[in-house]
Motif scaffolding. Structure first.
Motif, PDB file in Angstrom:
ATOM      1  N   LEU B 123      -0.109  -3.194  27.888  1.00 45.93           N
ATOM      2  CA  LEU B 123      -0.189  -4.597  28.302  1.00 45.93           C
ATOM      3  C   LEU B 123       0.477  -5.509  27.263  1.00 45.93           C
ATOM      4  O   LEU B 123       1.148  -6.483  27.613  1.00 45.93           O
ATOM      5  CB  LEU B 123      -1.653  -4.999  28.509  1.00 45.93           C
ATOM      6  CG  LEU B 123      -1.884  -6.435  28.983  1.00 45.93           C
ATOM      7  CD1 LEU B 123      -1.161  -6.708  30.285  1.00 45.93           C
ATOM      8  CD2 LEU B 123      -3.363  -6.721  29.140  1.00 45.93           C
ATOM      9  N   LEU B 126       4.126  -5.342  27.761  1.00 44.74           N
ATOM     10  CA  LEU B 126       4.470  -6.094  28.966  1.00 44.74           C
ATOM     11  C   LEU B 126       4.460  -7.594  28.670  1.00 44.74           C
ATOM     12  O   LEU B 126       5.418  -8.311  28.988  1.00 44.74           O
ATOM     13  CB  LEU B 126       3.465  -5.753  30.067  1.00 44.74           C
ATOM     14  CG  LEU B 126       3.659  -6.412  31.428  1.00 44.74           C
ATOM     15  CD1 LEU B 126       5.004  -6.021  31.996  1.00 44.74           C
ATOM     16  CD2 LEU B 126       2.558  -5.990  32.379  1.00 44.74           C
ATOM     17  N   LEU B 127       3.396  -8.058  28.015  1.00 52.60           N
ATOM     18  CA  LEU B 127       3.297  -9.489  27.708  1.00 52.60           C
ATOM     19  C   LEU B 127       4.421  -9.915  26.765  1.00 52.60           C
ATOM     20  O   LEU B 127       5.002 -10.988  26.908  1.00 52.60           O
ATOM     21  CB  LEU B 127       1.949  -9.794  27.048  1.00 52.60           C
ATOM     22  CG  LEU B 127       0.768  -9.934  27.988  1.00 52.60           C
ATOM     23  CD1 LEU B 127      -0.522 -10.033  27.205  1.00 52.60           C
ATOM     24  CD2 LEU B 127       0.934 -11.166  28.862  1.00 52.60           C
ATOM     25  N   SER B 129       7.301  -8.805  26.624  1.00 52.61           N
ATOM     26  CA  SER B 129       8.596  -8.854  27.282  1.00 52.61           C
ATOM     27  C   SER B 129       8.707 -10.074  28.202  1.00 52.61           C
ATOM     28  O   SER B 129       9.788 -10.344  28.724  1.00 52.61           O
ATOM     29  CB  SER B 129       8.824  -7.580  28.091  1.00 52.61           C
ATOM     30  OG  SER B 129       8.048  -7.630  29.269  1.00 52.61           O
ATOM     31  N   VAL B 130       7.607 -10.783  28.405  1.00 52.47           N
ATOM     32  CA  VAL B 130       7.674 -11.989  29.229  1.00 52.47           C
ATOM     33  C   VAL B 130       8.186 -13.129  28.353  1.00 52.47           C
ATOM     34  O   VAL B 130       7.592 -13.445  27.328  1.00 52.47           O
ATOM     35  CB  VAL B 130       6.283 -12.345  29.800  1.00 52.47           C
ATOM     36  CG1 VAL B 130       6.326 -13.683  30.511  1.00 52.47           C
ATOM     37  CG2 VAL B 130       5.818 -11.273  30.744  1.00 52.47           C
ATOM     38  N   LEU B 131       9.300 -13.705  28.743  1.00 54.25           N
ATOM     39  CA  LEU B 131       9.922 -14.691  27.862  1.00 54.25           C
ATOM     40  C   LEU B 131       9.258 -16.053  27.964  1.00 54.25           C
ATOM     41  O   LEU B 131       9.220 -16.801  27.000  1.00 54.25           O
ATOM     42  CB  LEU B 131      11.409 -14.818  28.191  1.00 54.25           C
ATOM     43  CG  LEU B 131      12.228 -13.591  27.798  1.00 54.25           C
ATOM     44  CD1 LEU B 131      13.627 -13.686  28.356  1.00 54.25           C
ATOM     45  CD2 LEU B 131      12.273 -13.447  26.291  1.00 54.25           C
ATOM     46  N   SER B 132       8.729 -16.365  29.137  1.00 53.80           N
ATOM     47  CA  SER B 132       8.127 -17.687  29.307  1.00 53.80           C
ATOM     48  C   SER B 132       6.792 -17.749  28.589  1.00 53.80           C
ATOM     49  O   SER B 132       5.867 -16.998  28.896  1.00 53.80           O
ATOM     50  CB  SER B 132       7.924 -17.972  30.783  1.00 53.80           C
ATOM     51  OG  SER B 132       6.842 -18.856  30.952  1.00 53.80           O
ATOM     52  N   SER B 133       6.678 -18.641  27.630  1.00 51.38           N
ATOM     53  CA  SER B 133       5.432 -18.688  26.868  1.00 51.38           C
ATOM     54  C   SER B 133       4.301 -19.240  27.720  1.00 51.38           C
ATOM     55  O   SER B 133       3.136 -18.953  27.481  1.00 51.38           O
ATOM     56  CB  SER B 133       5.614 -19.527  25.605  1.00 51.38           C
ATOM     57  OG  SER B 133       5.927 -20.849  25.952  1.00 51.38           O
ATOM     58  N   SER B 215       5.501  -9.700  14.491  1.00 52.05           N
ATOM     59  CA  SER B 215       5.976  -9.591  13.116  1.00 52.05           C
ATOM     60  C   SER B 215       7.235  -8.731  13.003  1.00 52.05           C
ATOM     61  O   SER B 215       7.772  -8.561  11.919  1.00 52.05           O
ATOM     62  CB  SER B 215       4.871  -9.027  12.226  1.00 52.05           C
ATOM     63  OG  SER B 215       4.589  -7.709  12.608  1.00 52.05           O
ATOM     64  N   TYR B 221      16.340  -6.528  16.802  1.00 54.62           N
ATOM     65  CA  TYR B 221      16.668  -6.426  18.226  1.00 54.62           C
ATOM     66  C   TYR B 221      18.110  -6.834  18.467  1.00 54.62           C
ATOM     67  O   TYR B 221      18.851  -6.188  19.196  1.00 54.62           O
ATOM     68  CB  TYR B 221      15.746  -7.332  19.045  1.00 54.62           C
ATOM     69  CG  TYR B 221      14.344  -6.824  19.174  1.00 54.62           C
ATOM     70  CD1 TYR B 221      14.067  -5.734  19.989  1.00 54.62           C
ATOM     71  CD2 TYR B 221      13.311  -7.430  18.498  1.00 54.62           C
ATOM     72  CE1 TYR B 221      12.785  -5.271  20.118  1.00 54.62           C
ATOM     73  CE2 TYR B 221      12.011  -6.979  18.615  1.00 54.62           C
ATOM     74  CZ  TYR B 221      11.759  -5.890  19.427  1.00 54.62           C
ATOM     75  OH  TYR B 221      10.488  -5.430  19.551  1.00 54.62           O
ATOM     76  N   GLU B 222      18.485  -7.936  17.835  1.00 55.05           N
ATOM     77  CA  GLU B 222      19.821  -8.446  18.058  1.00 55.05           C
ATOM     78  C   GLU B 222      20.853  -7.422  17.581  1.00 55.05           C
ATOM     79  O   GLU B 222      21.806  -7.092  18.298  1.00 55.05           O
ATOM     80  CB  GLU B 222      20.000  -9.765  17.317  1.00 55.05           C
ATOM     81  CG  GLU B 222      21.297 -10.443  17.679  1.00 55.05           C
ATOM     82  CD  GLU B 222      21.373 -11.854  17.113  1.00 55.05           C
ATOM     83  OE1 GLU B 222      20.374 -12.326  16.559  1.00 55.05           O
ATOM     84  OE2 GLU B 222      22.453 -12.442  17.232  1.00 55.05           O
ATOM     85  N   ALA B 229      22.563  -0.847  22.213  1.00 54.53           N
ATOM     86  CA  ALA B 229      21.320  -0.200  22.632  1.00 54.53           C
ATOM     87  C   ALA B 229      20.764  -0.906  23.863  1.00 54.53           C
ATOM     88  O   ALA B 229      20.667  -2.135  23.889  1.00 54.53           O
ATOM     89  CB  ALA B 229      20.300  -0.253  21.499  1.00 54.53           C
ATOM     90  N   SER B 230      20.410  -0.130  24.868  1.00 58.64           N
ATOM     91  CA  SER B 230      19.842  -0.721  26.079  1.00 58.64           C
ATOM     92  C   SER B 230      18.422  -1.185  25.801  1.00 58.64           C
ATOM     93  O   SER B 230      17.869  -0.910  24.740  1.00 58.64           O
ATOM     94  CB  SER B 230      19.827   0.312  27.195  1.00 58.64           C
ATOM     95  OG  SER B 230      18.852   1.280  26.895  1.00 58.64           O
ATOM     96  N   ARG B 231      17.794  -1.878  26.780  1.00 59.13           N
ATOM     97  CA  ARG B 231      16.444  -2.389  26.530  1.00 59.13           C
ATOM     98  C   ARG B 231      15.463  -1.263  26.249  1.00 59.13           C
ATOM     99  O   ARG B 231      14.552  -1.391  25.452  1.00 59.13           O
ATOM    100  CB  ARG B 231      15.974  -3.248  27.697  1.00 59.13           C
ATOM    101  CG  ARG B 231      15.861  -2.506  29.004  1.00 59.13           C
ATOM    102  CD  ARG B 231      15.360  -3.407  30.110  1.00 59.13           C
ATOM    103  NE  ARG B 231      16.376  -4.350  30.569  1.00 59.13           N
ATOM    104  CZ  ARG B 231      16.217  -5.667  30.548  1.00 59.13           C
ATOM    105  NH1 ARG B 231      15.122  -6.182  30.065  1.00 59.13           N
ATOM    106  NH2 ARG B 231      17.159  -6.458  31.001  1.00 59.13           N
ATOM    107  N   ARG B 234      15.983  -0.007  22.771  1.00 57.74           N
ATOM    108  CA  ARG B 234      15.429  -0.958  21.796  1.00 57.74           C
ATOM    109  C   ARG B 234      13.909  -0.810  21.715  1.00 57.74           C
ATOM    110  O   ARG B 234      13.323  -0.846  20.642  1.00 57.74           O
ATOM    111  CB  ARG B 234      15.789  -2.393  22.191  1.00 57.74           C
ATOM    112  CG  ARG B 234      17.271  -2.704  22.068  1.00 57.74           C
ATOM    113  CD  ARG B 234      17.499  -4.195  21.949  1.00 57.74           C
ATOM    114  NE  ARG B 234      16.977  -4.951  23.089  1.00 57.74           N
ATOM    115  CZ  ARG B 234      17.666  -5.219  24.186  1.00 57.74           C
ATOM    116  NH1 ARG B 234      18.910  -4.803  24.304  1.00 57.74           N
ATOM    117  NH2 ARG B 234      17.123  -5.902  25.157  1.00 57.74           N
TER     118      ARG B 234
END
Lengths: 303, 334
Positions: B123, B126-127, B129-133, B215, B221-222, B229-231, B234
């Motif tokens: 979870l 999943l959270l 990876s959600v971009l919208s805060s 952290s 990632y960048e 590297a694909s998602r 990563r």
């Protein structure tokens, strides 16, 4: 879907690939399912407590939306019987316990927040080592009996007066306060107690609020200690009453409230008791959750 | 970090020291114990009630464990009860109900380790990876809620959802399947308690992983993305290594608790499925000791349990060190 797509991708860094539509919908479905699975029981418990017999039978149990809401079930449990008394007991234990716990924890955390206090290291170790091993159910029970606390409300408060976790949260917050501030107060002639009351406490409102709410919720929910130490049903707290009427299915006396009238269904009464136990938590939760989603505690958890 | 109050104020009387100047080795004036106690008396007095609490309610009961070596009788007390050596231990080990409780405890702990432990990690990923805060905050505030609900309420709710007259049997009925009452099915008991635990604490468990995920240096990632590297790669090469230490730390702590699966949760439901499936070590100690007055053997089991728990923590920590991770101690000394 369009709207949520925009929202889900609002702050995508330039290097990140565009999310796929199936990825987004899978995520949306998963999160939607989780949110529903958490919220559905609450809604349904409240709805059922407001329902009439006919509706409960028609729905074969839990109701989602009562078409004909009635407060009869609440009238029964607030008629002055066991539930009312348990509610008063629970409120009493939770409020006294929270005040006692917060005072003891703040005092201890502040007393040990400064390096180099004589004996501070030793006291700190005593507190931290207690997290590693517990004495066990039997010795704790015998201790409470020997201290004469059996069947008193003090038995619900004293054995868990200070939580080592809350103590660590407050202590690390106090230690993170700017030392210049405390030192300058010292130079101005303020004693340690004055510094605590005038400088440390006003600066620590947020963590103290979190810790207080943790304690309050803990006392409110406490079932184990109540089961162990409360023999007298007059002193029973809400969790014990909840177990008696809802889990063990003891039918509740209707009292005078519904003499001659159609009494509310047992299920509605049971759910009304659950709601009464839930409401205080739902009331304080909005204040609590702000701190968690903002990550106020994460520093303390990590360290 | 130290707020050496008095020392500081003594030093500031020499105003020649400027901020730029290198701090000279402090002229440490050795204080006698009495002087130091006098200096710290307020702090010590403030900490004293806490110290008293920990001594009385955490250390004093350890002495109470002597009843494990006694034929303890409440009316005789600790001092006058007969000493019987290790008889309580042999008695406890000879009881088949004890071994049944051990088995049940281990089965439940194992099911929870496999099916509950990874749930907050999943979870949290999943959270994360959600971009919208906004969405993230909303989901977070919903899923943290059940953690604050007591077990009595949770079991009551599950009783209404899965119990004999509850939602699940009715749904099964409606689609033509036989009614099924999960709450009283002994075979399903480990799954039932795990399901309840997932409902209660999956969301809460994400907090620590989300902190660990935050952290992780975004530049990693960048850089990985720039290198093609694909998602998923990563996730595998950046995210998971970033939270491995915390996963291992929690696994170790979990192992230490493997013999104490939730007491409140189980004592509430033990009678639904019968002792053969629903008895775990803690409930056995409670019913045998406090309800039936078998003080000695129950305390003996408590001691064995505590020793095993500590040994498991130390062993798992050794194992983590062996595999090159820092294990639990990093968390302890920071």
């Amino acid at each position: 879907m369009k709207g949520s797509t925009v929202a889900l991708t609002s702050k995508r860094p330039a290097w990140m690939e565009r999310p796929t539509w199936y990825g987004l919908s899978l995520k949306g479905l998963a999160l939607g399912f989780i949110v529903l699975a958490v919220l559905y029981p609450f809604v349904s418990v409240v709805a059922t407590s407001l329902s009439t017999d006919r509706e409960i039978v028609a729905n074969g149990g839990l109701v989602i939306w009562p078409t004909d809401p009635t407060l009869d079930a609440y009238r029964v449990i607030f008629a002055g019987g066991d539930v009312t008394r348990a509610l008063v007991n629970s409120l009493f234990v939770a409020s006294i316990g929270t005040v006692a716990s917060v005072c003891a924890t703040v005092m201890m955390a502040y007393g040990l927040s400064r390096r180099g206090v004589t004996g501070g290291r030793f006291i700190l170790m005593i507190a931290l080592f207690s997290m590693l091993f517990g004495a066990g159910i039997i010795p704790n029970f015998l201790l409470v009996k020997e201290l004469g606390l059996y069947n008193t409300f003090a038995a619900l408060i004293l054995p868990g007066l200070i939580s080592a976790f809350n103590f660590i949260v407050l202590r690390s917050f106090f230690m993170g306060l700017p030392s210049e501030l405390l030192d300058s107060a010292k130079v101005d002639g303020a004693g340690d107690l004055r510094i605590l009351l005038r400088i440390v406490l006003p600066l620590s409102k947020a963590p103290i609020a979190v810790v207080s709410l943790f304690y309050a919720v803990g006392y409110w929910n406490a079932f184990f200690n109540a089961l162990l130490y409360l023999d007298d049903t007059e002193k029973w707290t809400l969790p014990l009453i909840l177990r008696l009427y809802v889990l063990q299915g003891q039918p509740m006396a209707q009292g005078e409230a519904f003499a001659g009238d159609v009494p509310p269904p047992q299920l509605a009464i049971q759910m009304a008791v659950v709601v009464v136990a839930l409401v205080p938590i739902l009331l304080v939760y909005p204040f609590l959750q702000r701190f968690f989603t903002k990550g106020v505690l994460s520093g303390a958890i990590k360290g | 970090m130290s707020f050496g109050g008095v020392r500081m104020s003594v030093e500031t009387e020499t105003p020649a020291v400027t901020a730029k100047e290198k701090p000279k080795p402090r002229p440490r004036r050795k204080l006698t114990l009495v002087q130091r106690l006098k200096r710290d008396k307020v702090m010590i007095l403030l900490a004293a009630p806490g110290l008293l609490y920990f001594l009385v309610f955490h250390y004093l009961p350890m002495l109470g464990n002597i009843v494990a070596f006694q034929d303890y009788q409440p009316y005789l007390g600790f001092l006058d009860s007969d000493w019987i050596g290790l008889e309580n231990f042999t008695d406890a080990f000879a009881d088949p109900r004890f071994w049944s409780a051990v088995t049940n405890t281990l089965v439940i702990a194992l099911v929870q380790l496999v099916f509950f432990f990874p749930a907050p990690i999943a979870l949290a990923l999943l959270l994360n990876s959600v971009l919208s805060s906004k969405i993230r905050r909303f989901v977070q505030s919903v899923v943290y809620l059940p953690h604050f609900i007591g077990w009595v309420i949770i079991v009551s709710i599950f009783q209404q959802l899965l119990g004999a007259a509850g939602l699940l049997p009715n749904v099964l009925d409606a689609i033509g399947l036989p009614r099924y009452d999960m709450m009283t099915d002994p075979d399903a008991f480990p799954w039932l308690v795990t399901l309840q635990l997932v409902w209660k604490d999956m969301g809460w468990g994400t907090i620590i992983f989300l902190a660990a995920l935050l952290s992780i240096d975004p530049q990693l990632y960048e850089a990985a993305a720039v290198d093609g590297a694909s998602r998923w790669r990563r996730l595998w090469h950046v995210t998971l290594p970033g939270i491995t230490p915390i996963i291992i730390l929690l696994l170790i702590l979990n192992l230490g608790n493997i013999l104490s699966v939730g007491f409140e949760q189980l004592i509430l439901q033990r009678d639904n499925v019968g002792a053969a499936a629903g008895e775990v070590l803690d409930t056995y100690v409670y019913f045998n000791g406090i309800q039936n007055g078998e003080w000695g053997p129950s305390a003996a089991i408590g001691i064995v349990k505590a020793i095993f728990g500590t040994a498991l923590i130390l062993g798992a920590n050794k194992l983590a060190h062996f595999f090159g991770h820092e294990g639990i101690y990093r968390g302890a000394d920071k």
